[in-house]
Design a protein around this motif. Sequence first.
Motif, short mmCIF file in Angstrom:
data_model
loop_
_atom_site.label_atom_id
_atom_site.label_comp_id
_atom_site.label_asym_id
_atom_site.label_seq_id
_atom_site.Cartn_x
_atom_site.Cartn_y
_atom_site.Cartn_z
N TYR A 152 0.83 -1.20 0.00
CA TYR A 152 0.00 0.00 0.00
C TYR A 152 0.87 1.25 0.00
O TYR A 152 0.47 2.28 -0.48
CB TYR A 152 -0.96 -0.01 1.19
CG TYR A 152 -1.95 1.11 1.14
CD1 TYR A 152 -2.81 1.23 0.05
CD2 TYR A 152 -2.03 2.05 2.15
CE1 TYR A 152 -3.71 2.26 -0.03
CE2 TYR A 152 -2.94 3.08 2.09
CZ TYR A 152 -3.78 3.17 1.00
OH TYR A 152 -4.68 4.19 0.93
N ARG A 153 2.06 1.12 0.56
CA ARG A 153 3.01 2.23 0.48
C ARG A 153 3.76 2.07 -0.83
O ARG A 153 3.91 0.96 -1.32
CB ARG A 153 3.97 2.19 1.67
CG ARG A 153 3.24 2.44 2.98
CD ARG A 153 4.18 2.45 4.15
NE ARG A 153 4.77 1.12 4.34
CZ ARG A 153 6.00 0.92 4.77
NH1 ARG A 153 6.79 1.93 5.05
NH2 ARG A 153 6.46 -0.30 4.94
N LEU A 154 4.21 3.17 -1.38
CA LEU A 154 4.94 3.08 -2.64
C LEU A 154 6.41 2.88 -2.30
O LEU A 154 7.14 3.83 -2.03
CB LEU A 154 4.70 4.33 -3.48
CG LEU A 154 5.25 4.24 -4.91
CD1 LEU A 154 4.73 3.00 -5.62
CD2 LEU A 154 4.89 5.48 -5.67
N TYR A 179 12.31 2.24 -8.96
CA TYR A 179 11.09 1.47 -8.74
C TYR A 179 10.95 0.48 -9.89
O TYR A 179 11.15 0.88 -11.04
CB TYR A 179 9.86 2.39 -8.69
CG TYR A 179 8.59 1.63 -8.44
CD1 TYR A 179 8.16 1.38 -7.14
CD2 TYR A 179 7.84 1.15 -9.50
CE1 TYR A 179 7.00 0.65 -6.91
CE2 TYR A 179 6.67 0.41 -9.26
CZ TYR A 179 6.27 0.18 -7.97
OH TYR A 179 5.12 -0.54 -7.74
N GLU A 190 10.62 4.64 0.92
CA GLU A 190 9.25 5.01 0.56
C GLU A 190 9.32 6.17 -0.43
O GLU A 190 9.96 7.19 -0.16
CB GLU A 190 8.45 5.38 1.80
CG GLU A 190 6.98 5.56 1.47
CD GLU A 190 6.07 5.49 2.70
OE1 GLU A 190 6.58 5.22 3.81
OE2 GLU A 190 4.87 5.72 2.53
N ARG A 217 4.05 9.79 -3.24
CA ARG A 217 2.84 9.21 -3.84
C ARG A 217 2.26 10.09 -4.94
O ARG A 217 1.28 9.72 -5.58
CB ARG A 217 1.78 8.97 -2.76
CG ARG A 217 2.22 7.91 -1.75
CD ARG A 217 1.17 7.75 -0.67
NE ARG A 217 -0.10 7.35 -1.23
CZ ARG A 217 -0.50 6.09 -1.36
NH1 ARG A 217 0.28 5.13 -0.95
NH2 ARG A 217 -1.67 5.79 -1.87
N LEU A 274 8.31 10.83 -10.35
CA LEU A 274 8.10 11.16 -8.93
C LEU A 274 9.17 12.11 -8.41
O LEU A 274 9.24 12.39 -7.22
CB LEU A 274 8.12 9.87 -8.10
CG LEU A 274 7.02 8.85 -8.41
CD1 LEU A 274 7.28 7.56 -7.64
CD2 LEU A 274 5.65 9.42 -8.08
N GLU A 314 -1.55 10.64 -8.73
CA GLU A 314 -1.25 10.13 -7.39
C GLU A 314 -1.41 8.62 -7.35
O GLU A 314 -2.22 8.05 -8.09
CB GLU A 314 -2.16 10.79 -6.35
CG GLU A 314 -3.62 10.45 -6.53
CD GLU A 314 -4.52 11.17 -5.52
OE1 GLU A 314 -4.01 11.76 -4.57
OE2 GLU A 314 -5.75 11.11 -5.71
N ALA A 315 -0.64 7.99 -6.47
CA ALA A 315 -0.68 6.54 -6.32
C ALA A 315 -1.97 6.12 -5.63
O ALA A 315 -2.44 6.77 -4.70
CB ALA A 315 0.52 6.08 -5.49
N VAL A 353 0.09 -0.99 -6.68
CA VAL A 353 -0.06 0.45 -6.83
C VAL A 353 -0.26 0.82 -8.29
O VAL A 353 0.46 0.36 -9.16
CB VAL A 353 1.17 1.17 -6.26
CG1 VAL A 353 1.12 2.66 -6.54
CG2 VAL A 353 1.28 0.91 -4.76
N PHE A 357 -1.71 4.54 -10.68
CA PHE A 357 -1.81 6.00 -10.50
C PHE A 357 -3.09 6.52 -11.15
O PHE A 357 -3.59 5.95 -12.11
CB PHE A 357 -0.59 6.70 -11.12
CG PHE A 357 0.62 6.65 -10.23
CD1 PHE A 357 1.35 5.48 -10.09
CD2 PHE A 357 1.02 7.77 -9.52
CE1 PHE A 357 2.46 5.43 -9.26
CE2 PHE A 357 2.13 7.73 -8.68
CZ PHE A 357 2.85 6.55 -8.55
N LYS A 414 -4.73 13.40 -10.16
CA LYS A 414 -4.94 13.95 -8.82
C LYS A 414 -6.04 15.00 -8.87
O LYS A 414 -6.02 15.86 -9.75
CB LYS A 414 -3.64 14.58 -8.31
CG LYS A 414 -3.71 15.00 -6.85
CD LYS A 414 -2.31 15.27 -6.33
CE LYS A 414 -2.28 15.89 -4.94
NZ LYS A 414 -3.46 15.80 -4.11
#
Length: 133
Positions: A17-19, A32, A50, A53, A83, A108-109, A127, A129, A132
Motif C-alpha cells: 500500500y506504500r509506494l 522502482y 518510501e 505518492r 516522482l 497520485e498513487a 499500486v 496511478f 490527482k
Amino acid sequence: MSRESTVREWRTRLPRYRLLGGKCSDCGRSFYPPAKACPYCGSRNVAETELPRVGRLEAYTVLYSVESGARDKSPVVIGLVDLGVAKVVTEIVDYGDPKILERGMQVEAVFRRIYEDGDEGVIVYGVKFRPKA
Ligand SMILES: [Zn+2]
C-alpha cells in the motif's frame, strides 16, 4: 473496533500500500520497483525506501487492443510517472475518458487490485496511478 478502522489498519500494515522503491547507497539514486541490485550502477548496497505518492505524468499510451479475457478493461492506459526521485511505469486508472489525460498533469498513487488467482482465490493488490483531484 469498527470495520473501517480495521481496513485502514490492514492497509497501512501492508507494504504494497506504500509506494516502496529502492535507494542505492553508492550512487544515491532511487528506483522502482525495489530490487536487490541498483539498476544504474549494479551495487547491491541498496535499501527499501518510501517514494512520494504524487508525481507528474511524463508520457502515456492508450492501448485499445488488450488480451482476450480482459476486453472489458479496454482501453488500458500505461504511463511513465515522474516522482522526482524516481520514475515509475504503471497503469493509469480513474480517468474516465482518456482524452482528459495530458502530459505534465499531476497523478497520485492508489491501491488497486492487480489480478485474482482463479484457482487459489488469491487477490493481488498493487499500486497504480490516477489523475490527482
Ligand atoms: Zn547505484
